[in-house]
Design a protein around this motif. Structure first.
Motif, PDB file in Angstrom:
ATOM      1  N   GLU A 115      34.152  44.097  44.056  1.00  0.00           N
ATOM      2  CA  GLU A 115      35.326  43.842  43.224  1.00  0.00           C
ATOM      3  C   GLU A 115      35.381  42.415  42.702  1.00  0.00           C
ATOM      4  OE1 GLU A 115      37.571  45.836  42.062  1.00  0.00           O
ATOM      5  OE2 GLU A 115      36.863  47.644  43.068  1.00  0.00           O
ATOM      6  N   LEU A 116      34.882  41.473  43.493  1.00  0.00           N
ATOM      7  CA  LEU A 116      34.929  40.072  43.068  1.00  0.00           C
ATOM      8  C   LEU A 116      34.093  39.852  41.808  1.00  0.00           C
ATOM      9  CD1 LEU A 116      35.833  37.172  43.512  1.00  0.00           C
ATOM     10  CD2 LEU A 116      33.853  36.854  45.039  1.00  0.00           C
ATOM     11  N   ALA A 117      32.926  40.474  41.739  1.00  0.00           N
ATOM     12  CA  ALA A 117      32.069  40.338  40.560  1.00  0.00           C
ATOM     13  C   ALA A 117      32.744  40.942  39.334  1.00  0.00           C
ATOM     14  CB  ALA A 117      30.719  41.009  40.815  1.00  0.00           C
ATOM     15  N   GLU A 133      35.959  41.248  38.871  1.00  0.00           N
ATOM     16  CA  GLU A 133      37.077  40.383  38.503  1.00  0.00           C
ATOM     17  C   GLU A 133      36.597  39.149  37.755  1.00  0.00           C
ATOM     18  OE1 GLU A 133      40.721  37.871  40.600  1.00  0.00           O
ATOM     19  OE2 GLU A 133      39.542  39.299  41.780  1.00  0.00           O
ATOM     20  N   GLN A 134      35.491  38.582  38.192  1.00  0.00           N
ATOM     21  CA  GLN A 134      34.932  37.413  37.501  1.00  0.00           C
ATOM     22  C   GLN A 134      34.503  37.779  36.080  1.00  0.00           C
ATOM     23  OE1 GLN A 134      31.802  36.311  40.223  1.00  0.00           O
ATOM     24  NE2 GLN A 134      33.132  34.915  41.393  1.00  0.00           N
TER      25      GLN A 134
END
Length: 309
Positions: free
Chosen positions: A67-69, A71-72
């Motif tokens: 999810e972090l990727a 979001e980025q």
């Protein structure tokens, strides 16, 4: 019936309008539904494809890298007022037009573009549709800077779509006679159980979709900002009025070639011509672009003066 080359010119009121320089529909018998000048749409499908590709890329990143990727990736495209103000990342005002905050946002926008987009592009023409779509989106981004104190990132795709709805409002204000005659003809067809009833429901459906888009702007964390919708809508109305078609009706009387008088049974038809010239559109478009640029500058100055950051 004489051909266009034999007729040479359509004569309207106090001036002659050369056929080769104007968009025109087909001649129709008086009382029948008017044939409006239209083109085969394609840009609206390109927009949908790009937006779906961006959302698919974000979904793939979420599945493959977390999810972090994802979001980025979204933050790299989103309109971030602070980044525009402090870091000069003005390109975000354009890239955010490809971004949606969540699946519902994407679904509503894609449905609108697929349902109403082709008809709007066919009527406005490729270049005018494209320009209005992009400039309405930019006006939406400028409105976020000018009217909103929020520092949250914004997914601005629907600002451009709302601008298309506004463009049709501007078009109808400019072409009230044509719109009235077209609707009257479609109502007649609908009353007789013929084609045309679905066209009557389309404006109400577009309003409903806009209401859904506005509703998303009230959901916390949706990345949808109603200031963008307002800016896109107002820009669309103005652009539709100044850049969209400026139709006029011209009556034709078909006289046999070589005839020295008008026969009593001569067929009378009407044709719809778009009187707006390319130069008019260029000048109006340049003025609109300058106005949006001024709004961007005003928005950044306002945020700096009000101490939002």
């Amino acid at each position: 019936m004489q051909s266009s080359s034999q007729m040479g010119k359509f004569v309207a009121a106090d001036h002659a309008l050369p056929v080769t320089r104007l968009r025109s529909g087909k001649s129709t018998i008086i009382g029948q539904e008017l044939d409006l000048p239209q083109v085969e749409p394609y840009f609206c499908y390109m927009v949908m494809a790009m937006q779906l590709a961006v959302y698919a890329a974000g979904t793939w990143l979420a599945v493959s890298q977390g999810e972090l990727a994802a979001e980025q990736f979204a933050m790299a495209l989103a309109l971030q007022p602070e980044a525009v103000q402090n870091d000069g990342e003005s390109w975000r005002m354009v890239t955010c037009l490809l971004l949606h905050g969540q699946l519902t946002h994407l679904a509503v926008d894609t449905f609108f573009l697929g349902w109403s987009g082709p008809g709007i592009e066919a009527l406005l023409g490729h270049s005018v549709f494209t320009y209005i779509y992009l400039l309405s989106g930019l006006a939406g981004s400028a409105a976020v800077l000018l009217l909103s104190n929020s520092v949250d990132p914004v997914a601005g795709a629907t600002a451009a779509s709302v601008g298309l709805v506004g463009a049709m409002v501007g078009y109808e204000l400019r072409n009230q006679q044509i719109v009235k005659q077209t609707l009257d003809s479609r109502r007649s067809k609908a009353d007789n159980g013929k084609a045309g009833s679905s066209a009557l429901r389309k404006p109400f459906g577009a309003i409903g979709i806009v209401c859904l888009m506005l509703g998303l702007g009230f959901i916390p964390g949706s990345m949808v900002n109603n200031a963008a919708h307002l800016g896109g809508l107002l820009a669309g109305v103005g652009l539709g009025f100044t850049l969209g078609p400026n139709f006029t009706l011209v009556q034709e009387v078909h006289i046999p070639e070589g005839s020295m008088s008008v026969p009593e049974d001569a067929q009378e038809t009407v044709v719809v011509l778009d009187r707006r010239s390319g130069w008019e559109r260029v000048l109006a478009g340049a003025g609109a672009a300058g106005l949006v640029a001024g709004l961007v500058v005003a928005g950044t100055v306002f945020r700096h003066a009000s101490g939002v950051y």
